[in-house]
Design an enzyme around this catalytic site. Structure first.
Site, PDB file in Angstrom:
ATOM      1  N   SER A 121       0.824  -1.207   0.000  1.00  0.00           N
ATOM      2  CA  SER A 121       0.000   0.000   0.000  1.00  0.00           C
ATOM      3  C   SER A 121       0.855   1.252   0.000  1.00  0.00           C
ATOM      4  O   SER A 121       0.334   2.349  -0.186  1.00  0.00           O
ATOM      5  CB  SER A 121      -0.858   0.039   1.261  1.00  0.00           C
ATOM      6  OG  SER A 121      -1.698  -1.074   1.313  1.00  0.00           O
ATOM      7  N   HIS A 142      -1.110  -2.576  -7.255  1.00  0.00           N
ATOM      8  CA  HIS A 142      -1.807  -2.261  -6.004  1.00  0.00           C
ATOM      9  C   HIS A 142      -3.322  -2.374  -6.181  1.00  0.00           C
ATOM     10  O   HIS A 142      -3.967  -1.475  -6.716  1.00  0.00           O
ATOM     11  CB  HIS A 142      -1.404  -0.850  -5.538  1.00  0.00           C
ATOM     12  CG  HIS A 142      -2.029  -0.434  -4.259  1.00  0.00           C
ATOM     13  ND1 HIS A 142      -2.494   0.841  -4.027  1.00  0.00           N
ATOM     14  CD2 HIS A 142      -2.302  -1.130  -3.131  1.00  0.00           C
ATOM     15  CE1 HIS A 142      -3.011   0.908  -2.813  1.00  0.00           C
ATOM     16  NE2 HIS A 142      -2.912  -0.280  -2.251  1.00  0.00           N
ATOM     17  N   GLU A 154      -3.744   0.303  -9.052  1.00  0.00           N
ATOM     18  CA  GLU A 154      -2.656   1.248  -9.341  1.00  0.00           C
ATOM     19  C   GLU A 154      -1.426   0.459  -9.784  1.00  0.00           C
ATOM     20  O   GLU A 154      -1.062  -0.523  -9.124  1.00  0.00           O
ATOM     21  CB  GLU A 154      -2.283   2.043  -8.084  1.00  0.00           C
ATOM     22  CG  GLU A 154      -3.276   3.112  -7.704  1.00  0.00           C
ATOM     23  CD  GLU A 154      -2.810   3.925  -6.486  1.00  0.00           C
ATOM     24  OE1 GLU A 154      -2.739   5.145  -6.590  1.00  0.00           O
ATOM     25  OE2 GLU A 154      -2.537   3.327  -5.426  1.00  0.00           O
ATOM     26  N   ASN A 192      -3.718   6.065  -1.489  1.00  0.00           N
ATOM     27  CA  ASN A 192      -3.466   6.089  -0.047  1.00  0.00           C
ATOM     28  C   ASN A 192      -2.789   7.378   0.426  1.00  0.00           C
ATOM     29  O   ASN A 192      -2.908   7.755   1.587  1.00  0.00           O
ATOM     30  CB  ASN A 192      -2.635   4.876   0.377  1.00  0.00           C
ATOM     31  CG  ASN A 192      -3.488   3.626   0.377  1.00  0.00           C
ATOM     32  OD1 ASN A 192      -4.704   3.706   0.526  1.00  0.00           O
ATOM     33  ND2 ASN A 192      -2.874   2.483   0.194  1.00  0.00           N
TER      34      ASN A 192
HETATM   35  N1  LIG Z   1      -6.228  -4.155   3.611  1.00  0.00           N
HETATM   36  C1  LIG Z   1      -6.328  -3.310   2.618  1.00  0.00           C
HETATM   37  O1  LIG Z   1      -7.313  -2.535   2.516  1.00  0.00           O
HETATM   38  C2  LIG Z   1      -5.274  -3.275   1.560  1.00  0.00           C
HETATM   39  C3  LIG Z   1      -5.540  -2.639   0.337  1.00  0.00           C
HETATM   40  C4  LIG Z   1      -4.542  -2.639  -0.662  1.00  0.00           C
HETATM   41  C5  LIG Z   1      -3.327  -3.235  -0.412  1.00  0.00           C
HETATM   42  N2  LIG Z   1      -3.086  -3.845   0.799  1.00  0.00           N
HETATM   43  C6  LIG Z   1      -1.773  -4.460   1.018  1.00  0.00           C
HETATM   44  O2  LIG Z   1      -1.896  -5.865   0.813  1.00  0.00           O
HETATM   45  C7  LIG Z   1      -0.968  -6.545   1.660  1.00  0.00           C
HETATM   46  C8  LIG Z   1      -1.722  -7.560   2.497  1.00  0.00           C
HETATM   47  O3  LIG Z   1      -2.702  -6.915   3.268  1.00  0.00           O
HETATM   48  P1  LIG Z   1      -3.941  -7.697   3.900  1.00  0.00           P
HETATM   49  O4  LIG Z   1      -4.931  -6.657   4.287  1.00  0.00           O
HETATM   50  O5  LIG Z   1      -4.342  -8.836   3.007  1.00  0.00           O
HETATM   51  O6  LIG Z   1      -3.259  -8.305   5.225  1.00  0.00           O
HETATM   52  P2  LIG Z   1      -3.690  -9.589   6.087  1.00  0.00           P
HETATM   53  O7  LIG Z   1      -3.153  -9.365   7.452  1.00  0.00           O
HETATM   54  O8  LIG Z   1      -5.146  -9.882   5.904  1.00  0.00           O
HETATM   55  O9  LIG Z   1      -2.892 -10.790   5.350  1.00  0.00           O
HETATM   56  C9  LIG Z   1      -1.492 -10.877   5.299  1.00  0.00           C
HETATM   57  C10 LIG Z   1      -1.128 -12.355   5.129  1.00  0.00           C
HETATM   58  O10 LIG Z   1       0.274 -12.454   4.829  1.00  0.00           O
HETATM   59  C11 LIG Z   1       0.743 -13.623   5.436  1.00  0.00           C
HETATM   60  N3  LIG Z   1       2.207 -13.565   5.540  1.00  0.00           N
HETATM   61  C12 LIG Z   1       2.960 -12.777   6.359  1.00  0.00           C
HETATM   62  N4  LIG Z   1       4.278 -13.039   6.154  1.00  0.00           N
HETATM   63  C13 LIG Z   1       4.356 -13.983   5.170  1.00  0.00           C
HETATM   64  C14 LIG Z   1       5.429 -14.667   4.533  1.00  0.00           C
HETATM   65  N5  LIG Z   1       6.701 -14.421   4.886  1.00  0.00           N
HETATM   66  N6  LIG Z   1       5.155 -15.578   3.571  1.00  0.00           N
HETATM   67  C15 LIG Z   1       3.861 -15.842   3.231  1.00  0.00           C
HETATM   68  N7  LIG Z   1       2.787 -15.243   3.809  1.00  0.00           N
HETATM   69  C16 LIG Z   1       3.043 -14.313   4.772  1.00  0.00           C
HETATM   70  C17 LIG Z   1       0.048 -13.651   6.785  1.00  0.00           C
HETATM   71  O11 LIG Z   1       0.055 -14.969   7.363  1.00  0.00           O
HETATM   72  C18 LIG Z   1      -1.374 -13.192   6.398  1.00  0.00           C
HETATM   73  O12 LIG Z   1      -2.217 -14.285   6.075  1.00  0.00           O
HETATM   74  C19 LIG Z   1      -0.238  -5.461   2.453  1.00  0.00           C
HETATM   75  O13 LIG Z   1       0.934  -5.105   1.800  1.00  0.00           O
HETATM   76  C20 LIG Z   1      -1.233  -4.313   2.424  1.00  0.00           C
HETATM   77  O14 LIG Z   1      -0.613  -3.060   2.584  1.00  0.00           O
HETATM   78  C21 LIG Z   1      -4.047  -3.887   1.775  1.00  0.00           C
END
Ligand SMILES: NC(=O)c1ccc[n+]([C@@H]2O[C@H](COP(=O)([O-])OP(=O)(O)OC[C@H]3O[C@@H](n4cnc5c(N)ncnc54)[C@H](O)[C@@H]3O)[C@@H](O)[C@H]2O)c1
Length: 293
Positions: A121, A142, A154, A192
């Site tokens: 993000s 993104h 994005e 963001n």
């Molecule tokens: N939540 C949002 O609204 C949003 C929107 C756009 C982008 N993002 C980005 O997407 C990414 C994930 O966010 P999310 O909301 O899905 O988080 P989340 O906490 O729901 O999921 C993250 C997952 O990554 C796994 N993980 C962590 N370390 C790992 C590794 N070394 N190998 C494999 N898996 C691993 C965790 O076990 C978890 O299941 C982040 O970079 C976040 O910034 C989030």
């Protein structure tokens, strides 16, 4: 040369990774879904099942289509299983050290021409690219949350990203039926950079006692025509992700206007991370969300 993406590997089966898996499979692509935590992988696959069932019950897709989509998603228990992928999208926790560690071990398992992308993000694409063996085949893709619903993606090029990588990523997003925009590689990109300071300001408004959770969310829904209040949206995004984005803005742009609200820090320290933890600015453990302040 542009590469047509047919098989996608996804690292992280959380709310974003599982959503990305669902839309890729729905577009006819084969998906390999990985998470370091086997329970999270199971939860991610179940949330895809639930998402597809909802689409069937709404009449958006047929039952048979839903089974076909689901059959294209396979669990990948280690990075070695991601070997056949044309594109690997990292959607793990928003933490730079975690992501760097993934990229430094992942690349050895991939074909030299495979594209590596991050769904970060906020973190610098150029810096993450440097943790791979292929900065020219690395790009920011993104997606927005919830992935099956939101139209925008994005695309962010790092300093070394080649035109062919960008064109392949752009064609991939079009194949998913989504719209891509280009953003330069600056902290938090476009969406963001604008959205998170607004959410952080809403948390300051709560922290300073200007309004309650309910009055702040109602004010922005009815007064600014936002579909969700900012605190509801913060819970939806995940408060850990919100804090991490604010820290990247604060450090990356070195401007005090981006300082994360101490109340946001407190909620994250408590483990009240929003909807995914069943508690944040609202408590989701009962039938209707109840404000926690
Ligand atoms: N939540 C949002 O609204 C949003 C929107 C756009 C982008 N993002 C980005 O997407 C990414 C994930 O966010 P999310 O909301 O899905 O988080 P989340 O906490 O729901 O999921 C993250 C997952 O990554 C796994 N993980 C962590 N370390 C790992 C590794 N070394 N190998 C494999 N898996 C691993 C965790 O076990 C978890 O299941 C982040 O970079 C976040 O910034 C989030």
């Amino acid at each position: 040369m542009d590469m047509e993406i047919k098989r996608v590997g996804i690292i992280g089966a959380g709310q974003m990774g599982s959503g990305i898996a669902q839309v890729c499979a729905a577009a006819g692509l084969d998906v390999l879904l990985n998470d370091r935590d086997p329970n999270r992988l199971e939860t991610g696959l179940s949330s895809i099942d639930a998402g597809l069932s909802r689409l069937v019950s709404k009449g958006t897709i047929e039952e048979i289509e839903s089974r076909e989509i689901r059959s294209r998603i396979k669990p990948a228990h280690g990075f070695a299983d991601l070997g056949p992928a044309d594109l690997v999208i990292e959607a793990a926790t928003e933490n730079e050290a975690t992501k760097r560690e993934i990229f430094s071990t992942l690349c050895a398992s991939l074909r030299p021409d495979a594209i590596v992308a991050t769904n970060t993000s906020s973190i610098s694409i150029t810096r993450l690219a440097a943790a791979t063996d292929r900065p020219e085949r690395f790009i920011g893709i993104h997606f927005m949350n919830p992935v099956p619903v939101m139209q925008l993606v994005e695309l962010i090029r790092g300093i070394a990203t080649e035109d062919s990588t960008y064109e392949s990523a752009k064609a991939f997003i079009a194949k998913l039926g989504k719209i891509s925009t280009m953003s330069e590689d600056f902290p938090a990109f476009i969406v963001n950079r604008i959205l998170l300071p607004m959410i952080n300001e809403a948390i300051y408004t709560l922290y300073e006692g200007v309004g309650s959770v309910e009055s702040i969310d109602t004010a922005m829904k009815l007064g600014a025509n936002h579909p969700m209040g900012p605190l509801q949206l913060a819970d939806f995004i995940g408060l850990d992700t919100c804090l991490s984005v604010m820290q990247v803005l604060y450090e990356g742009l070195a401007d005090s206007k981006y300082r994360p609200c101490p109340l946001l820090v407190k909620y994250v320290e408590a483990g009240w991370l929003g909807r995914k933890a069943k508690r944040g600015f609202y408590d989701y453990r009962g039938p209707t969300p109840i404000p926690t302040r």
